[in-house]
Design an enzyme around this catalytic site. Structure first.
Site, PDB file in Angstrom:
ATOM      1  N   GLY A   1       1.651   3.082  -0.362  1.00  0.00           N
ATOM      2  CA  GLY A   1       2.029   3.669  -1.649  1.00  0.00           C
ATOM      3  C   GLY A   1       1.424   2.930  -2.822  1.00  0.00           C
ATOM      4  N   CYS A   2       1.393   1.612  -2.730  1.00  0.00           N
ATOM      5  CA  CYS A   2       0.845   0.793  -3.824  1.00  0.00           C
ATOM      6  C   CYS A   2      -0.670   0.971  -3.921  1.00  0.00           C
ATOM      7  CB  CYS A   2       1.216  -0.665  -3.620  1.00  0.00           C
ATOM      8  SG  CYS A   2       3.010  -0.903  -3.579  1.00  0.00           S
TER       9      CYS A   2
END
Length: 162
Positions: free
Chosen positions: A44-45
């Site tokens: 996600g990052c």
């Protein structure tokens, strides 16, 4: 003291990629997007960073600088930035001073276990260092477009005032 909308942001000393030590006040004179993510090089990052990277020229055109921040150490941030080709700096905040100043350390639950972690959050700061917009508990999909629209609107209001 966590800034609220309309408040000046705290002027903390930060370690960024490129081995630099900066103050948040060093960025006055242009708008600033400060985004917090839980951990470098996680899916996600990585996606969020890539989305900011891919929109970097549009943010530059809106006179808006991007800074990413997490609790990762400087080496992890340097590797993350290099691997993903981010054209903006990342802040290493292992002591959580910046994270705590913006109140992004939250109790999280994963696989039934509770721990403290960074809540994905983004802050839009105007050219005078005042917090103008914030997004908390961010979902990655579509987020960067929303932040860019807000940065463009803020820039337009600043130009009108001049």
């Amino acid at each position: 003291m966590t800034p609220t909308l309309g408040d000046p942001i705290p002027d903390l000393e930060l370690k960024t990629t490129g081995g630099r030590t900066v103050q948040l006040s060093d960025y006055r004179g242009q708008q600033l997007v400060l985004y917090f993510y839980p951990k470098a090089s996680t899916p996600g990052c990585t996606q969020e960073g890539q989305d900011f990277r891919d929109a970097a020229d549009a943010f530059t055109a809106a006179d808006t600088l991007i800074l990413g921040a997490s609790r990762d150490g400087l080496k992890a941030q340097e590797n993350f930035k290099a691997k993903q080709g981010f054209p903006f700096d990342l802040i290493a905040d292992p002591d959580e001073a910046l994270c705590r100043a913006f109140d992004v350390i939250k109790l999280k639950k994963m696989y039934g276990k509770e721990s403290l972690g960074v809540e994905r959050s983004t802050f839009l700061i105007d050219a005078t260092g005042v917090l103008r917009q914030e997004w908390r508990a961010v979902k990655v999909k579509g987020h960067v477009e929303e932040v860019l629209a807000a940065a463009l609107a803020l820039e337009a209001r600043a130009l009108i005032r001049q």
